[in-house]
Design an enzyme around this catalytic site. Structure first.
Site, PDB file in Angstrom:
ATOM      1  CG  HIS A  71      -1.915  -1.106   1.237  1.00 32.25           C
ATOM      2  ND1 HIS A  71      -2.130  -1.906   2.332  1.00 32.25           N
ATOM      3  CD2 HIS A  71      -2.733  -1.557   0.264  1.00 32.25           C
ATOM      4  CE1 HIS A  71      -3.062  -2.802   2.036  1.00 32.25           C
ATOM      5  NE2 HIS A  71      -3.446  -2.613   0.794  1.00 32.25           N
ATOM      6  CG  HIS A  72       4.751   1.667  -2.063  1.00 32.96           C
ATOM      7  ND1 HIS A  72       4.371   0.476  -2.632  1.00 32.96           N
ATOM      8  CD2 HIS A  72       5.373   2.369  -3.033  1.00 32.96           C
ATOM      9  CE1 HIS A  72       4.747   0.464  -3.905  1.00 32.96           C
ATOM     10  NE2 HIS A  72       5.358   1.606  -4.174  1.00 32.96           N
ATOM     11  NE  ARG A  73       4.109   6.697  -4.865  1.00 42.63           N
ATOM     12  CZ  ARG A  73       4.813   7.164  -5.892  1.00 42.63           C
ATOM     13  NH1 ARG A  73       4.445   6.920  -7.116  1.00 42.63           N
ATOM     14  NH2 ARG A  73       5.883   7.886  -5.690  1.00 42.63           N
ATOM     15  CE  LYS A 101       4.354  -7.272 -13.791  1.00 50.26           C
ATOM     16  NZ  LYS A 101       3.260  -8.123 -14.340  1.00 50.26           N
ATOM     17  CE  LYS A 113      -1.825 -11.303 -11.607  1.00 53.26           C
ATOM     18  NZ  LYS A 113      -0.922 -10.521 -12.469  1.00 53.26           N
ATOM     19  CB  SER A 369      -3.740  -0.913 -16.494  1.00 54.46           C
ATOM     20  OG  SER A 369      -4.317  -2.102 -16.958  1.00 54.46           O
TER      21      SER A 369
HETATM   22  N1  GLU Z   1      -2.281  -8.852 -15.388  1.00 51.31           N
HETATM   23  C1  GLU Z   1      -1.334  -7.930 -15.927  1.00 51.31           C
HETATM   24  C2  GLU Z   1       0.015  -8.115 -15.264  1.00 51.31           C
HETATM   25  O1  GLU Z   1       0.325  -9.149 -14.738  1.00 51.31           O
HETATM   26  C3  GLU Z   1      -1.830  -6.504 -15.961  1.00 51.31           C
HETATM   27  C4  GLU Z   1      -2.192  -5.909 -14.649  1.00 51.31           C
HETATM   28  C5  GLU Z   1      -2.908  -4.561 -14.735  1.00 51.31           C
HETATM   29  O2  GLU Z   1      -3.090  -4.043 -15.831  1.00 51.31           O
HETATM   30  O3  GLU Z   1      -3.283  -4.071 -13.683  1.00 51.31           O
HETATM   31  O4  GLU Z   1       0.855  -7.250 -15.314  1.00 51.31           O
END
Ligand code: GLU
Length: 478
Positions: A71-73, A101, A113, A369
């Site tokens: 939750h840092h962002r 990422k 996730k 996204s």
């Molecule tokens: N499921 C994708 C990933 O593993 C996209 C996640 C997203 O767009 O929030 O990076």
């Protein structure tokens, strides 16, 4: 800090342990204090749910998860996958990868996730819709979804259709929420999605590889020539990521010589016509019997064929210590999340294979996204305000050149010169810039180290440093 006296048995690591192992490997290069490293590494919230769903006359209990790693962002961000492999460890690993990422490519979100343990192929669209809507309702009940809270997206086994169901459920339960459309990304364009999101992960993989292959010295080290042109590529997976990667990399002159799918692989040294194979697979639900090229029944063995670039774009743990010794690729780009196990990585690095890690190379999806979320919050399509203005401005400029030189610029040149940016142009340009900048950060970090560190370790270290800086900015850590 990992105890240096304890030798990690790489073969026994679970998926989330593997992500932690990569984190621990990079941590000493960040200079972050132990307490902060512990906070960054840990999973903040884990929500496991079970709910009943009707399958015809029977009721089945569905197992599902949403994990918010950091939750840092805010909001947290990450896809939702539908697969029978889903379990808590997998969702935790994938959520953690999302954190690293996002930080690496400067997307200002924490990682999350979701997963539902079902087979989307063996479930009817009606039941899939019920499951998706119920799952979304569970998330709403626990305040685990919202444009400023946690924003799901597609992942393995999900796509635009599921995102539209999530959106519809969320806005129904939150009437009048002005930013409600930002509760999920990867939506159909007609439902406030963004052009270019569907192919974004694949396109990002190609932009990344194009950048990586542009450094002649780096390529010389692995006995390759500069540039993507003429490279022989193998792609594992013809899902959303694999299909678009394979399709787009051909536009850069690379040749896709094999595609490995779950039920068989297709090999053709002259290059595979991706759209043709994709159509065949859609119709026959299999690549078996594809008339052009050679079909290999043992699909996973196709990863061992001779090639320049191998792109695993399916699921995690496809390259293990068992098949790694036989892999011949010079570059492996992890378009999937976690396709190489740490034990396999050790073998591959010793062989001199250049491994481009998932947290960098597949970040194109979440990058676009982010653009979609920005579009939803700003309530305006990218390019809407400036496109005409740009075109008029350029037209005036060309007229000036014509007046000053007395020459006429050919119409085709004018058309391409005056074209104002559409949403798709801006999305692709923002994506390309993101992939280039992030690689330059990683490459420079790696170069600055006296000791040899691999690209994954450099990528993790760059990412951890960025998260560290957000914690410092919050004033939580001295
Ligand atoms: N499921 C994708 C990933 O593993 C996209 C996640 C997203 O767009 O929030 O990076």
């Amino acid at each position: 800090m990992p105890d240096k006296n304890v030798k990690v048995n790489l073969k026994n690591l679970s998926f989330s342990d593997s992500v932690s192992y990569y984190f621990d490997k990079a941590a000493p290069f960040t200079g972050a204090p132990q307490g902060l490293l512990d906070q960054i590494k840990t999973c903040n919230s884990i929500y496991k749910m079970n709910f009943p769903v009707k399958y015809g006359n029977e009721v089945r209990v569905i197992e599902a998860y949403r994990v918010q790693h950091s939750h840092h962002r805010m909001p947290t961000k990450g896809g939702i996958r539908y697969s029978l492999q889903v379990d808590q460890d997998e969702v935790m690993a994938l959520a953690a990868l999302m954190t690293y990422k996002c930080a690496l490519v400067d997307v200002p979100f924490g990682g999350a996730k979701g997963g539902i343990k079902i087979s989307p192929r063996q479930t009817s669209p009606e039941i899939l819709e019920n499951i998706t809507r119920r799952y979304t309702t569970e998330l709403v009940k626990k305040n685990f979804i919202g444009p400023g809270i946690d924003v799901p997206a597609p992942d393995y086994g999900t796509g635009e259709r599921e995102m539209a169901w999530i959106l519809d459920t969320y806005v129904t339960l939150n009437p009048g929420e002005i930013n409600g459309y930002g509760c999920v990304t990867g939506k159909p364009v007609s439902q406030n999605g963004i052009h270019g999101r569907t192919e974004a992960t694949g396109r990002g993989v190609v932009y990344a590889l194009n950048e990586i292959c542009s450094y002649a010295d780096d390529m010389k080290d692995i006995k390759l020539t500069k540039g993507l042109d003429g490279k022989r590529v193998i792609v594992q997976g013809l899902g959303n990521v694999g299909y678009h990667t394979a399709r787009i990399i051909r536009e850069y002159g690379a040749k896709v010589i094999a595609i490995a799918e779950a039920d068989g692989a297709v090999y053709d040294e002259n290059g595979i016509d991706i759209d043709d194979l994709y159509k065949y697979r859609q119709e026959k639900k299999s690549v078996k019997g594809y008339p052009k090229g050679k079909v290999i029944a043992d699909s996973i063995s196709a990863l061992e064929l001779d090639c320049d670039i191998l792109i695993p774009a399916a699921l995690e743990r496809q390259i293990t210590e068992k098949n790694a010794p036989r892999i011949k690729a010079k570059i492996i780009a992890e378009a999937a999340n976690g396709p190489i196990t740490p034990a396999a990585e050790q073998i591959l690095l010793k062989k001199g294979v250049m491994i481009i890690p998932d947290i960098y190379v597949n970040a194109g999806g979440v990058t676009v996204s982010y653009f979609e979320w920005l579009k939803n919050l700003s309530h305006v399509r990218f390019g809407r305000m400036q496109k005409r203005w740009e075109e008029k401005h350029q037209t005036n400029f060309i007229k000036l050149i014509e007046d000053l030189t007395g020459k006429t610029v050919p119409k085709a040149r004018i058309d391409s010169l005056i074209h104002g940016a559409d949403e798709i142009d801006l999305v692709n340009s923002g994506l390309e810039d993101t992939m280039i900048e992030a690689y330059q950060d990683i490459r420079e970090f790696k170069k600055r180290r006296k000791s040899e560190i691999d690209i994954r370790t450099a990528a993790f270290a760059v990412s951890i440093n960025k998260i560290k800086n957000s914690y410092y900015a919050m004033g939580i850590f001295p």
